[in-house]
Enzyme design. Sequence first.
Site, PDB file in Angstrom:
ATOM      1  CB  SER A 139     -13.702  -3.597  -0.875  1.00 43.22           C
ATOM      2  OG  SER A 139     -12.873  -4.456  -0.127  1.00 43.22           O
ATOM      3  CE1 TYR A 152     -10.339   0.499   1.094  1.00 44.78           C
ATOM      4  CE2 TYR A 152     -11.003  -1.682   1.845  1.00 44.78           C
ATOM      5  CZ  TYR A 152     -10.627  -0.821   0.822  1.00 44.78           C
ATOM      6  OH  TYR A 152     -10.566  -1.303  -0.477  1.00 44.78           O
TER       7      TYR A 152
HETATM    8  N1  LIG Z   1      -6.231  -4.252  -4.443  1.00 46.06           N
HETATM    9  C1  LIG Z   1      -7.133  -4.848  -3.673  1.00 46.06           C
HETATM   10  O1  LIG Z   1      -6.873  -5.925  -3.105  1.00 46.06           O
HETATM   11  C2  LIG Z   1      -8.509  -4.246  -3.517  1.00 46.06           C
HETATM   12  C3  LIG Z   1      -9.477  -5.004  -2.853  1.00 46.06           C
HETATM   13  C4  LIG Z   1     -10.767  -4.489  -2.706  1.00 46.06           C
HETATM   14  C5  LIG Z   1     -11.067  -3.242  -3.236  1.00 46.06           C
HETATM   15  N2  LIG Z   1     -10.112  -2.521  -3.866  1.00 46.06           N
HETATM   16  C6  LIG Z   1     -10.492  -1.196  -4.404  1.00 46.06           C
HETATM   17  O2  LIG Z   1     -10.119  -1.109  -5.765  1.00 46.06           O
HETATM   18  C7  LIG Z   1      -9.840   0.258  -6.100  1.00 46.06           C
HETATM   19  C8  LIG Z   1      -8.467   0.338  -6.770  1.00 46.06           C
HETATM   20  O3  LIG Z   1      -7.514  -0.158  -5.856  1.00 46.06           O
HETATM   21  P1  LIG Z   1      -6.049  -0.596  -6.277  1.00 46.06           P
HETATM   22  O4  LIG Z   1      -5.732  -1.831  -5.542  1.00 46.06           O
HETATM   23  O5  LIG Z   1      -5.896  -0.540  -7.747  1.00 46.06           O
HETATM   24  O6  LIG Z   1      -5.221   0.591  -5.574  1.00 46.06           O
HETATM   25  P2  LIG Z   1      -3.899   1.362  -5.998  1.00 46.06           P
HETATM   26  O7  LIG Z   1      -3.019   0.485  -6.793  1.00 46.06           O
HETATM   27  O8  LIG Z   1      -3.396   1.963  -4.744  1.00 46.06           O
HETATM   28  O9  LIG Z   1      -4.468   2.520  -6.976  1.00 46.06           O
HETATM   29  C9  LIG Z   1      -5.322   3.504  -6.449  1.00 46.06           C
HETATM   30  C10 LIG Z   1      -5.738   4.443  -7.573  1.00 46.06           C
HETATM   31  O10 LIG Z   1      -6.598   5.439  -7.005  1.00 46.06           O
HETATM   32  C11 LIG Z   1      -6.084   6.706  -7.379  1.00 46.06           C
HETATM   33  N3  LIG Z   1      -6.407   7.760  -6.417  1.00 46.06           N
HETATM   34  C12 LIG Z   1      -6.158   7.793  -5.090  1.00 46.06           C
HETATM   35  N4  LIG Z   1      -6.546   8.982  -4.578  1.00 46.06           N
HETATM   36  C13 LIG Z   1      -7.035   9.712  -5.604  1.00 46.06           C
HETATM   37  C14 LIG Z   1      -7.582  11.014  -5.733  1.00 46.06           C
HETATM   38  N5  LIG Z   1      -7.665  11.838  -4.689  1.00 46.06           N
HETATM   39  N6  LIG Z   1      -8.011  11.429  -6.953  1.00 46.06           N
HETATM   40  C15 LIG Z   1      -7.918  10.620  -8.023  1.00 46.06           C
HETATM   41  N7  LIG Z   1      -7.391   9.390  -7.983  1.00 46.06           N
HETATM   42  C16 LIG Z   1      -6.961   8.938  -6.783  1.00 46.06           C
HETATM   43  C17 LIG Z   1      -4.584   6.499  -7.460  1.00 46.06           C
HETATM   44  O11 LIG Z   1      -3.988   7.573  -8.169  1.00 46.06           O
HETATM   45  P3  LIG Z   1      -2.473   8.079  -7.829  1.00 46.06           P
HETATM   46  O12 LIG Z   1      -1.558   7.150  -8.567  1.00 46.06           O
HETATM   47  O13 LIG Z   1      -2.466   9.481  -8.341  1.00 46.06           O
HETATM   48  O14 LIG Z   1      -2.304   7.989  -6.334  1.00 46.06           O
HETATM   49  C18 LIG Z   1      -4.548   5.180  -8.187  1.00 46.06           C
HETATM   50  O15 LIG Z   1      -4.768   5.356  -9.569  1.00 46.06           O
HETATM   51  C19 LIG Z   1      -9.937   1.041  -4.788  1.00 46.06           C
HETATM   52  O16 LIG Z   1     -11.197   1.654  -4.685  1.00 46.06           O
HETATM   53  C20 LIG Z   1      -9.781  -0.031  -3.730  1.00 46.06           C
HETATM   54  O17 LIG Z   1     -10.365   0.338  -2.509  1.00 46.06           O
HETATM   55  C21 LIG Z   1      -8.839  -2.979  -4.016  1.00 46.06           C
END
Ligand SMILES: NC(=O)c1ccc[n+]([C@@H]2O[C@H](COP(=O)([O-])OP(=O)(O)OC[C@H]3O[C@@H](n4cnc5c(N)ncnc54)[C@H](OP(=O)(O)O)[C@@H]3O)[C@@H](O)[C@H]2O)c1
Length: 263
Positions: A139, A152
């Site tokens: 990130s 985080y």
């Molecule tokens: N969106 C942003 O702006 C952003 C920015 C920088 C970095 N990121 C990173 O990108 C990645 C994806 O983020 P996102 O925005 O797509 O988030 P999101 O929409 O909240 O999705 C998170 C995903 O992680 C899964 N997850 C959470 N806990 C888990 C566990 N214990 N075991 C297996 N799967 C698990 C969730 O599954 P469930 O549906 O089962 O909960 C979901 O599929 C993350 O690592 C996040 O830190 C995101």
Amino acid sequence: MDLTGRTALVTGSNRGIGRAIAEALAARPLALLLCGTRDPDGYPPLTPPAGGAREVRPVALDLASRESIDRSVDGLGDAEIDVVVNNAGVMTGGLLEEQDVDEIYAAVQVNLAAVMHLTRLLLPGMLARGRGKVVNNASISGYAYFPAASTYAATKAGVVAFTESLRRETKGTGVTTLHLVTPGVDTEMLDATDEVYGGHFDTSGWDRQQPAEWAAKVLAAIEDDSSILGPGGKTAIAKLASRGPAFLLDRIADSMFTRTPRG
Ligand SMILES: NC(=O)c1ccc[n+]([C@@H]2O[C@H](COP(=O)([O-])OP(=O)(O)OC[C@H]3O[C@@H](n4cnc5c(N)ncnc54)[C@H](OP(=O)(O)O)[C@@H]3O)[C@@H](O)[C@H]2O)c1
């Protein structure tokens, strides 16, 4: 990496960025795409387009504990994974003294320990085959350490450190790494930022890319063997500032953070 005939695994692929990366991978001529999810029975159908992956298979992958990761990897059987995308993550935030300690431990587990554990389990096969790619979703928080994001940011800085160390360690083995300096991407996690940051950090001016747009960049970075995918846009300024003297990021942080929550 040429993805033709390869096998890829994406964690947290049921929604958000992971889902978009899975959809982009499904359009490549993979032999097998393993879609990691905590709930394979409820996995939203993903049909590859013509010329895309020969098989798409949702697989149980729960990263919440050491035991659940071991169980999940056992459940993958003898699949020879060439590309692992460690994408799943959770967000923690707000003033440290107000954060829930269980949530801090859970974030360290899913965001960092699970990335190292899963990679540790898949790496021997990659090394034996002389090919593989480890893609880790860090990130901008792994570079720019803003207030209200301390826990985080610490997990994501760990992901950057882990990936870069491993990149050097695997040089010449056929295994390569890529870390994603992900900017604001329009997902449930980004929607939750205001609430999670408890009104202390104003994210309204952040870049907000669509998941499919970011996933297309991730696929290009996999295919051209980049070791880092920068955030682009305004977020690139924060990344650049993070490598300079601290006062640069202090200025940016001061314009967005208040200890007293905004109204
Ligand atoms: N969106 C942003 O702006 C952003 C920015 C920088 C970095 N990121 C990173 O990108 C990645 C994806 O983020 P996102 O925005 O797509 O988030 P999101 O929409 O909240 O999705 C998170 C995903 O992680 C899964 N997850 C959470 N806990 C888990 C566990 N214990 N075991 C297996 N799967 C698990 C969730 O599954 P469930 O549906 O089962 O909960 C979901 O599929 C993350 O690592 C996040 O830190 C995101």
